[in-house]
Design a protein around this motif. Structure first.
Motif, PDB file in Angstrom:
ATOM      1  N   VAL A   5       0.843  -1.189   0.000  1.00  0.00           N
ATOM      2  CA  VAL A   5       0.000   0.000   0.000  1.00  0.00           C
ATOM      3  C   VAL A   5       0.878   1.237   0.000  1.00  0.00           C
ATOM      4  CG1 VAL A   5      -1.777   1.298   1.199  1.00  0.00           C
ATOM      5  CG2 VAL A   5      -1.844  -1.198   1.214  1.00  0.00           C
ATOM      6  N   GLU A   6       0.710   2.058  -1.031  1.00  0.00           N
ATOM      7  CA  GLU A   6       1.460   3.302  -1.131  1.00  0.00           C
ATOM      8  C   GLU A   6       0.696   4.454  -0.474  1.00  0.00           C
ATOM      9  OE1 GLU A   6       1.905   1.127  -5.189  1.00  0.00           O
ATOM     10  OE2 GLU A   6       0.318   1.615  -3.751  1.00  0.00           O
ATOM     11  N   SER A   7       1.433   5.417   0.012  1.00  0.00           N
ATOM     12  CA  SER A   7       0.841   6.640   0.548  1.00  0.00           C
ATOM     13  C   SER A   7       1.850   7.770   0.416  1.00  0.00           C
ATOM     14  CB  SER A   7       0.420   6.461   2.007  1.00  0.00           C
ATOM     15  OG  SER A   7       1.538   6.158   2.807  1.00  0.00           O
ATOM     16  N   GLY A   8       1.374   8.993   0.603  1.00  0.00           N
ATOM     17  CA  GLY A   8       2.266  10.144   0.619  1.00  0.00           C
ATOM     18  C   GLY A   8       2.237  10.999  -0.623  1.00  0.00           C
ATOM     19  N   GLY A   9       1.480  10.587  -1.627  1.00  0.00           N
ATOM     20  CA  GLY A   9       1.400  11.395  -2.840  1.00  0.00           C
ATOM     21  C   GLY A   9       0.586  12.658  -2.601  1.00  0.00           C
ATOM     22  N   LEU A  20       7.165   9.386  -0.166  1.00  0.00           N
ATOM     23  CA  LEU A  20       6.234   8.298  -0.389  1.00  0.00           C
ATOM     24  C   LEU A  20       6.575   7.136   0.534  1.00  0.00           C
ATOM     25  CD1 LEU A  20       6.053   8.217  -4.293  1.00  0.00           C
ATOM     26  CD2 LEU A  20       4.785   9.660  -2.688  1.00  0.00           C
ATOM     27  N   SER A  21       5.540   6.446   0.966  1.00  0.00           N
ATOM     28  CA  SER A  21       5.726   5.258   1.803  1.00  0.00           C
ATOM     29  C   SER A  21       5.066   4.066   1.137  1.00  0.00           C
ATOM     30  CB  SER A  21       5.100   5.475   3.180  1.00  0.00           C
ATOM     31  OG  SER A  21       5.714   6.540   3.860  1.00  0.00           O
ATOM     32  N   CYS A  22       5.667   2.921   1.326  1.00  0.00           N
ATOM     33  CA  CYS A  22       5.127   1.658   0.822  1.00  0.00           C
ATOM     34  C   CYS A  22       5.088   0.679   1.992  1.00  0.00           C
ATOM     35  CB  CYS A  22       6.000   1.124  -0.302  1.00  0.00           C
ATOM     36  SG  CYS A  22       5.530  -0.520  -0.919  1.00  0.00           S
ATOM     37  N   ALA A  23       3.907   0.428   2.494  1.00  0.00           N
ATOM     38  CA  ALA A  23       3.731  -0.500   3.611  1.00  0.00           C
ATOM     39  C   ALA A  23       3.507  -1.897   3.062  1.00  0.00           C
ATOM     40  CB  ALA A  23       2.556  -0.063   4.469  1.00  0.00           C
ATOM     41  N   THR A  91       5.653  14.455 -12.338  1.00  0.00           N
ATOM     42  CA  THR A  91       4.230  14.175 -12.195  1.00  0.00           C
ATOM     43  C   THR A  91       3.905  12.820 -12.800  1.00  0.00           C
ATOM     44  OG1 THR A  91       3.629  16.517 -12.227  1.00  0.00           O
ATOM     45  CG2 THR A  91       1.919  14.932 -12.873  1.00  0.00           C
ATOM     46  N   ASP A  92       3.263  11.964 -11.984  1.00  0.00           N
ATOM     47  CA  ASP A  92       3.001  10.614 -12.444  1.00  0.00           C
ATOM     48  C   ASP A  92       2.236   9.852 -11.368  1.00  0.00           C
ATOM     49  OD1 ASP A  92       5.393   9.201 -14.748  1.00  0.00           O
ATOM     50  OD2 ASP A  92       3.283   8.640 -14.449  1.00  0.00           O
ATOM     51  N   ILE A  93       1.873   8.628 -11.670  1.00  0.00           N
ATOM     52  CA  ILE A  93       1.368   7.705 -10.662  1.00  0.00           C
ATOM     53  C   ILE A  93       2.545   6.838 -10.232  1.00  0.00           C
ATOM     54  CG2 ILE A  93      -0.306   5.919 -10.101  1.00  0.00           C
ATOM     55  CD1 ILE A  93      -1.981   6.932 -12.477  1.00  0.00           C
ATOM     56  N   TYR A  94       2.803   6.804  -8.935  1.00  0.00           N
ATOM     57  CA  TYR A  94       3.942   6.066  -8.403  1.00  0.00           C
ATOM     58  C   TYR A  94       3.457   4.775  -7.756  1.00  0.00           C
ATOM     59  CZ  TYR A  94       7.045   9.970  -9.283  1.00  0.00           C
ATOM     60  OH  TYR A  94       7.799  10.943  -9.899  1.00  0.00           O
ATOM     61  N   VAL A 124       1.258  11.683  -7.785  1.00  0.00           N
ATOM     62  CA  VAL A 124       2.136  12.804  -7.478  1.00  0.00           C
ATOM     63  C   VAL A 124       1.972  13.837  -8.584  1.00  0.00           C
ATOM     64  CG1 VAL A 124       4.525  13.573  -7.266  1.00  0.00           C
ATOM     65  CG2 VAL A 124       3.801  11.425  -6.204  1.00  0.00           C
ATOM     66  N   THR A 125       1.647  15.061  -8.187  1.00  0.00           N
ATOM     67  CA  THR A 125       1.497  16.148  -9.145  1.00  0.00           C
ATOM     68  C   THR A 125       2.409  17.286  -8.741  1.00  0.00           C
ATOM     69  OG1 THR A 125      -0.821  15.560  -9.549  1.00  0.00           O
ATOM     70  CG2 THR A 125      -0.103  17.757 -10.250  1.00  0.00           C
TER      71      THR A 125
END
Length: 128
Positions: A5-9, A20-23, A91-94, A124-125
């Motif tokens: 699960v990604e977060s931080g964008g 960004l974090s990846c749990a 800018t992209d989807i990470y 991320v934008t």
């Protein structure tokens, strides 16, 4: 089976920073290399950065080298991507992804086709 699960964008101005974090959950007793990738609809996927199971080896895309830093906290089963000096072209989807790896095996490349488990992505934008 792993669950990522990604977060931080979010939205940030050029020159700004995000982390960004990846749990990672699931069979975390196994060893995994973890990578960050980015892809927007209609664009090719790019390997941004990858880190070995031990955290002792990292790889960066030339476009982010010197600006982004990947790290992992094994106690928290979390991998981070610190992004500094962000540019509009970032800018992209990470996405973060994982693949099985023997302990300590270095990463020498960051290719998405080699990764087995994927998160859903975080946007991320970079824009003023």
């Amino acid at each position: 089976q792993l669950h990522l699960v990604e977060s931080g964008g979010g939205l940030v101005q050029p020159g700004g920073s995000l982390r960004l974090s990846c749990a990672v959950s699931g069979f975390t007793s196994d060893y995994y290399a973890i990578g960050w990738f980015r892809q927007a609809p209609g664009k090719e996927r790019e390997g941004v950065s990858c880190i070995s199971s031990s955290g002792g080896s990292t790889v960066y895309a030339g476009s982010v080298k010197g600006r982004f830093t990947i790290s992992r906290d094994s106690a928290k089963n979390t991998v981070y991507l610190q992004m500094n000096s962000l540019k509009p072209e970032d800018t992209d989807i990470y996405y973060c992804a994982a693949r099985h790896s023997d302990w300590g095996t270095p990463v020498v490349r960051c290719l998405g086709d080699e990764y087995e488990y994927w998160g859903q992505g975080t946007h991320v934008t970079v824009s003023s």
